[in-house]
Design a protein around this motif. Structure first.
Motif, PDB file in Angstrom:
ATOM      1  N   PHE A   1       0.855  -1.192   0.000  1.00  0.00           N
ATOM      2  CA  PHE A   1       0.000   0.000   0.000  1.00  0.00           C
ATOM      3  C   PHE A   1       0.888   1.238   0.000  1.00  0.00           C
ATOM      4  O   PHE A   1       1.774   1.390   0.836  1.00  0.00           O
ATOM      5  CB  PHE A   1      -0.907  -0.003   1.235  1.00  0.00           C
ATOM      6  N   ASP A   2       0.612   2.110  -0.978  1.00  0.00           N
ATOM      7  CA  ASP A   2       1.362   3.354  -1.113  1.00  0.00           C
ATOM      8  C   ASP A   2       2.876   3.114  -1.225  1.00  0.00           C
ATOM      9  O   ASP A   2       3.681   3.910  -0.747  1.00  0.00           O
ATOM     10  CB  ASP A   2       1.088   4.277   0.090  1.00  0.00           C
ATOM     11  N   LYS A   3       3.225   1.957  -1.809  1.00  0.00           N
ATOM     12  CA  LYS A   3       4.625   1.604  -2.084  1.00  0.00           C
ATOM     13  C   LYS A   3       5.487   1.467  -0.827  1.00  0.00           C
ATOM     14  O   LYS A   3       6.706   1.432  -0.914  1.00  0.00           O
ATOM     15  CB  LYS A   3       5.274   2.630  -3.022  1.00  0.00           C
ATOM     16  N   GLU A   4       4.846   1.364   0.345  1.00  0.00           N
ATOM     17  CA  GLU A   4       5.633   1.241   1.567  1.00  0.00           C
ATOM     18  C   GLU A   4       5.101   0.152   2.500  1.00  0.00           C
ATOM     19  O   GLU A   4       5.858  -0.654   3.006  1.00  0.00           O
ATOM     20  CB  GLU A   4       5.656   2.578   2.339  1.00  0.00           C
ATOM     21  N   VAL A   5       3.783   0.136   2.686  1.00  0.00           N
ATOM     22  CA  VAL A   5       3.219  -0.733   3.722  1.00  0.00           C
ATOM     23  C   VAL A   5       2.739  -2.045   3.110  1.00  0.00           C
ATOM     24  O   VAL A   5       1.831  -2.059   2.276  1.00  0.00           O
ATOM     25  CB  VAL A   5       2.044  -0.041   4.435  1.00  0.00           C
ATOM     26  N   PRO A   6       3.362  -3.200   3.478  1.00  0.00           N
ATOM     27  CA  PRO A   6       2.858  -4.489   3.003  1.00  0.00           C
ATOM     28  C   PRO A   6       1.562  -4.830   3.741  1.00  0.00           C
ATOM     29  O   PRO A   6       1.522  -4.835   4.968  1.00  0.00           O
ATOM     30  CB  PRO A   6       3.960  -5.484   3.371  1.00  0.00           C
ATOM     31  N   ILE A   7       0.510  -5.085   2.980  1.00  0.00           N
ATOM     32  CA  ILE A   7      -0.765  -5.410   3.626  1.00  0.00           C
ATOM     33  C   ILE A   7      -1.150  -6.874   3.425  1.00  0.00           C
ATOM     34  O   ILE A   7      -2.153  -7.319   3.960  1.00  0.00           O
ATOM     35  CB  ILE A   7      -1.894  -4.500   3.107  1.00  0.00           C
ATOM     36  N   MET A   8      -0.378  -7.618   2.616  1.00  0.00           N
ATOM     37  CA  MET A   8      -0.626  -9.050   2.479  1.00  0.00           C
ATOM     38  C   MET A   8       0.642  -9.749   1.994  1.00  0.00           C
ATOM     39  O   MET A   8       1.521  -9.129   1.389  1.00  0.00           O
ATOM     40  CB  MET A   8      -1.764  -9.324   1.497  1.00  0.00           C
ATOM     41  N   HIS A   9       0.715 -11.024   2.316  1.00  0.00           N
ATOM     42  CA  HIS A   9       1.823 -11.871   1.857  1.00  0.00           C
ATOM     43  C   HIS A   9       1.269 -13.264   1.590  1.00  0.00           C
ATOM     44  O   HIS A   9       0.760 -13.912   2.499  1.00  0.00           O
ATOM     45  CB  HIS A   9       2.920 -11.931   2.916  1.00  0.00           C
ATOM     46  N   LEU A  10       1.331 -13.711   0.346  1.00  0.00           N
ATOM     47  CA  LEU A  10       0.767 -15.003  -0.025  1.00  0.00           C
ATOM     48  C   LEU A  10       1.816 -15.870  -0.701  1.00  0.00           C
ATOM     49  O   LEU A  10       2.613 -15.390  -1.508  1.00  0.00           O
ATOM     50  CB  LEU A  10      -0.425 -14.816  -0.970  1.00  0.00           C
ATOM     51  N   ASP A  11       1.794 -17.155  -0.345  1.00  0.00           N
ATOM     52  CA  ASP A  11       2.680 -18.148  -0.964  1.00  0.00           C
ATOM     53  C   ASP A  11       1.898 -18.820  -2.087  1.00  0.00           C
ATOM     54  O   ASP A  11       0.910 -19.508  -1.826  1.00  0.00           O
ATOM     55  CB  ASP A  11       3.113 -19.162   0.097  1.00  0.00           C
ATOM     56  N   SER A  12       2.266 -18.616  -3.336  1.00  0.00           N
ATOM     57  CA  SER A  12       1.467 -19.128  -4.448  1.00  0.00           C
ATOM     58  C   SER A  12       2.242 -20.091  -5.328  1.00  0.00           C
ATOM     59  O   SER A  12       3.470 -20.072  -5.366  1.00  0.00           O
ATOM     60  CB  SER A  12       0.963 -17.959  -5.315  1.00  0.00           C
ATOM     61  N   ARG A  13       1.484 -20.932  -6.037  1.00  0.00           N
ATOM     62  CA  ARG A  13       2.035 -21.858  -7.019  1.00  0.00           C
ATOM     63  C   ARG A  13       1.361 -21.593  -8.360  1.00  0.00           C
ATOM     64  O   ARG A  13       0.233 -21.125  -8.403  1.00  0.00           O
ATOM     65  CB  ARG A  13       1.785 -23.316  -6.614  1.00  0.00           C
ATOM     66  N   PHE A  14       2.063 -21.927  -9.428  1.00  0.00           N
ATOM     67  CA  PHE A  14       1.480 -21.707 -10.751  1.00  0.00           C
ATOM     68  C   PHE A  14       1.893 -22.819 -11.705  1.00  0.00           C
ATOM     69  O   PHE A  14       2.922 -23.466 -11.537  1.00  0.00           O
ATOM     70  CB  PHE A  14       1.918 -20.349 -11.326  1.00  0.00           C
ATOM     71  N   THR A  15       1.052 -23.044 -12.707  1.00  0.00           N
ATOM     72  CA  THR A  15       1.346 -23.944 -13.822  1.00  0.00           C
ATOM     73  C   THR A  15       0.874 -23.253 -15.098  1.00  0.00           C
ATOM     74  O   THR A  15      -0.265 -22.792 -15.163  1.00  0.00           O
ATOM     75  CB  THR A  15       0.620 -25.289 -13.679  1.00  0.00           C
ATOM     76  N   ILE A  16       1.734 -23.160 -16.095  1.00  0.00           N
ATOM     77  CA  ILE A  16       1.391 -22.515 -17.363  1.00  0.00           C
ATOM     78  C   ILE A  16       1.725 -23.483 -18.492  1.00  0.00           C
ATOM     79  O   ILE A  16       2.812 -24.071 -18.512  1.00  0.00           O
ATOM     80  CB  ILE A  16       2.142 -21.190 -17.548  1.00  0.00           C
ATOM     81  N   ILE A  17       0.771 -23.666 -19.399  1.00  0.00           N
ATOM     82  CA  ILE A  17       0.961 -24.580 -20.524  1.00  0.00           C
ATOM     83  C   ILE A  17       1.066 -23.774 -21.812  1.00  0.00           C
ATOM     84  O   ILE A  17       0.209 -22.936 -22.109  1.00  0.00           O
ATOM     85  CB  ILE A  17      -0.189 -25.582 -20.641  1.00  0.00           C
ATOM     86  N   TYR A  18       2.152 -24.042 -22.561  1.00  0.00           N
ATOM     87  CA  TYR A  18       2.365 -23.396 -23.856  1.00  0.00           C
ATOM     88  C   TYR A  18       2.184 -24.426 -24.969  1.00  0.00           C
ATOM     89  O   TYR A  18       2.593 -25.583 -24.829  1.00  0.00           O
ATOM     90  CB  TYR A  18       3.785 -22.826 -23.958  1.00  0.00           C
ATOM     91  N   GLY A  19       1.575 -24.003 -26.084  1.00  0.00           N
ATOM     92  CA  GLY A  19       1.410 -24.894 -27.225  1.00  0.00           C
ATOM     93  C   GLY A  19       1.501 -24.110 -28.525  1.00  0.00           C
ATOM     94  O   GLY A  19       1.434 -22.877 -28.545  1.00  0.00           O
TER      95      GLY A  19
END
Length: 674
Positions: A96-114
């Motif tokens: 928030f406003d480039k200073e205050v972290p208001i959330m932190h999430l651990d995420s995973r992703f999968t992307i398929i290219y064809g």
């Protein structure tokens, strides 16, 4: 092929970090029908237009909040030239406003290219973020855009290549079907099915040979544990119709403790890849068979060459030794010594080549017998004593052990020490020193002793760069032409292989101009008391007189027969020579019992070889004839040849070219035991 990891990074930066749609340059890589799935807030998008519209809306909602990501980890899996996966994890921060972290999430992703219309496109995006209770009332989207829970049924595929896609909730045991092609169970047309129905489908579709392993892979009670620390699992399996499928499992959702609570399963046709894989395996199998046959042919050639070379070598060495007895002229004696030395060098080269052939073919085995620690080093030092004396080299030998009586493959141990001591003397200049130090090390293995042998010299040494390749085949730091020292480059490789065969270790320290130290450490079984006493008693038995003893010599080579007959007569024997196995058997059959005290039997003879002749003699009706001592005398110098000799109940084995001093010892031992 494009840099998929870079495209994936840019894609993540786009939907996490862009402030305006003008920065969405990644859309050139997005297929018009891309399927986009986000978990946590459960966002789904029908196509790219749907996504971009939502994206624009999100910019307005974000206001002063922007997203950053850290610790990006990307893995790449090239399925084939039409399909590529990237998958991994990233830490998402809402600032928030480039200073205050208001959330932190651990995420995973999968992307398929064809490939679509000749260009690589993003076919599917799957982004998994754990639900957080405190985020339920947030006004801005957490993952890919606006929540569209009702649009789930509009998601058509992970990509055109995948015929079956489902989400499995591991806690509730529910299966949510995302996509299926024809050929799957009609009951799976419903949006949700029970996990047991999923397993039943697997059991009915998969070929019998694959069912057990498939059920282990699709064990939903253990799959969460198996996914820990991994981005995906894969499993190829055969269906009942003969086609092959590849199943991919990726974590779809994790709880606040990082445990996987739902998974995504995608299955596609794998038949063509499997066909290529099987073809490659068959090609490798055929190549292996071809290589084995070539290696077998090479070994057979070398074994035959050994016999064919050893036969004339026996004549050269034998006549040289006979000549030595008659020579008085110092110059002629010198010539004779050079012939003998060259013969021994040639024989050593032949032995080295054959030993390596046997090591490579996997036919080398240990043949352990009773021996006394230090006896082999004493024997080898004695063999090189004359050479050390000629170069005025001080040859020292020290033995300090508690357990002297051991079981060891004496022949191989002798070859190890012969190579090392020979090299030490060969590469040590005149008036140098060679020391052989044998000692026992502490060892906690019951019934065994650990013997360390050090061969130290003050010779020319070796460079540090050469040491790593010292034990490789045909490797010499200086070739024969440069160093004027003969050799094949096989000795060290043979030493290393023999030491490994004995479960030992070898180390080398060396410096140019300052000499070398080889340290061999080998465990040996301690000889039991009865075995030790028996051998000590046999070694203390009195000498034996050959005068008047009669030997039947079976030898088809006239030169070898002449040499052997002459040497035996000089020992005091009466000798009769025959040319093949049939004549040998006839002679024993038709002569009275006890006519001969012993038979010297060549192995490779015309009409009947030595093995068959021995077999016939051992089956004669008269025990006195059937039990006559028979010693094999052959140009075949391999362990299996010796084993064959003992299998037909020969008493001992002598190899050509014959060392007549060793032959005398064997004759004494056999006659003493008979």
């Amino acid at each position: 092929m494009m840099d998929f990891k870079l495209v994936t990074k840019n894609l993540l930066e786009t939907y996490l970090g862009s402030d305006t749609l003008n920065k969405v340059a990644i859309q050139n890589f997005l297929d018009a029908n891309v399927s986009i799935i986000g978990t946590g807030k459960q966002e789904f998008f029908k196509n790219i237009d749907h996504f971009l519209s939502s994206f624009k809306f999100d910019m307005e909602k974000r206001k002063n909040i922007h997203f950053e990501f850290k610790d990006l980890e990307i893995e790449e899996n090239v399925v084939d030239d039409q399909c590529v996966f990237t998958y991994g994890s990233v830490q998402i921060y809402g600032i928030f406003d480039k200073e205050v972290p208001i959330m932190h999430l651990d995420s995973r992703f999968t992307i398929i290219y064809g490939v679509r219309d000749g260009n690589w496109k993003v076919l599917h995006i799957h982004h998994s973020i754990p639900d957080k209770e405190q985020l339920e009332d947030e006004e801005f989207p957490i993952t890919l855009g606006k929540q569209v829970q009702q649009a789930r049924h509009e998601v058509e595929a992970l990509g055109a290549a995948y015929s079956y896609i489902s989400v499995i909730h591991l806690i509730s045991k529910e299966v949510e079907l995302i996509k299926k092609n024809r050929g799957y169970d009609p009951k799976l047309d419903v949006n949700k099915v029970d996990i047991d129905e999923e397993l039943d489908l697997i059991n009915r579709l998969i070929a019998k040979d694959c069912r057990e392993s498939a059920l282990e892979f699709f064990d939903f009670d253990t799959i969460a544990k198996r996914l820990e620390g991994r981005n995906s699992l894969s499993y190829p399996f055969e269906r009942q119709d003969g086609t092959w499928m590849l199943a991919m499992v990726v974590p779809q959702k994790v709880d606040e403790f990082g445990r996987v609570v739902s998974i995504l399963i995608a299955i596609r046709d794998f038949t063509e890849e499997k066909k290529r894989e099987l073809e490659q395996e068959e090609a490798l199998r055929q190549a292996k068979i071809k290589a084995e046959k070539a290696n077998e042919a090479k070994s057979m050639f070398l074994f035959n060459m050994s016999h064919d070379i050893r036969t004339p070598m026996n004549a050269i060495v034998g006549y040289s030794q006979l000549m030595k007895k008659e020579l008085r002229d110092p110059k002629l004696l010198h010539y004779q010594e050079m012939i003998e030395q060259s013969s021994q060098l040639l024989l050593s080269i032949i032995n080295n080549v054959l030993d390596m052939a046997r090591v490579e073919s996997g036919k080398m085995e240990l043949d352990e017998n009773y021996d006394v620690v230090g006896s082999v080093s004493k024997l080898v030092c004695g063999a090189f004593e004359a050479e050390a004396l000629r170069k005025r080299i001080e040859l020292n030998r020290n033995v300090s052990v508690q357990h002297k009586n051991i079981m060891v493959d004496t022949t191989k141990m002798q070859e190890i020490l012969s190579n090392l001591i020979s090299n030490a003397i060969k590469y040590t200049p005149e008036e140098g020193t060679v020391t052989i130090d044998v000692k026992e090390l502490p060892y906690d293995r019951e019934g065994y002793t650990l013997i360390q042998t050090k061969i130290m010299d003050t010779g020319i040494g070796m460079s540090e760069d050469f040491l790593p390749s010292l034990f490789e085949l045909f490797t010499r730091e200086r070739n024969t032409t440069m160093s004027k020292i003969p050799g094949t480059g096989l000795g060290m490789a043979i030493v290393k292989n023999f030491v490994d065969l004995m479960d030992g270790s070898i180390e080398v320290e060396s410096e140019l101009g300052k000499g070398s130290t080889f340290t061999i450490t080998i465990p040996h079984k301690i000889a039991n008391k009865d075995y030790t006493n028996t051998n000590i008693e046999s070694n203390m038995e009195c000498d034996i007189d050959f005068k008047g003893k009669k030997i039947l010599l079976a030898e088809d080579n006239a030169l070898n027969a002449e040499i052997t007959t002459t040497i035996l007569r000089d020992m005091g024997f009466e000798v009769k020579a025959v040319e093949d196995g049939i004549l040998c058997v006839n002679e024993i059959q038709h002569q009275p019992s006890n006519t001969y005290d012993l038979i010297l039997m060549d192995i490779q003879m015309p009409n009947m070889d030595g093995f068959k002749a021995t077999h016939c003699i051992r089956h004669l009706c008269q025990p006195e004839k059937a039990n006559i001592p028979i010693i094999a005398m052959s140009a075949n110098a391999f362990e299996e040849d010796k084993k064959k000799a003992f299998d037909v109940k020969m008493n001992d084995y002598i190899t050509k070219p014959i060392d007549f001093q060793k032959m005398e010892e064997v004759l004494k031992h056999v006659l003493r035991s008979s």
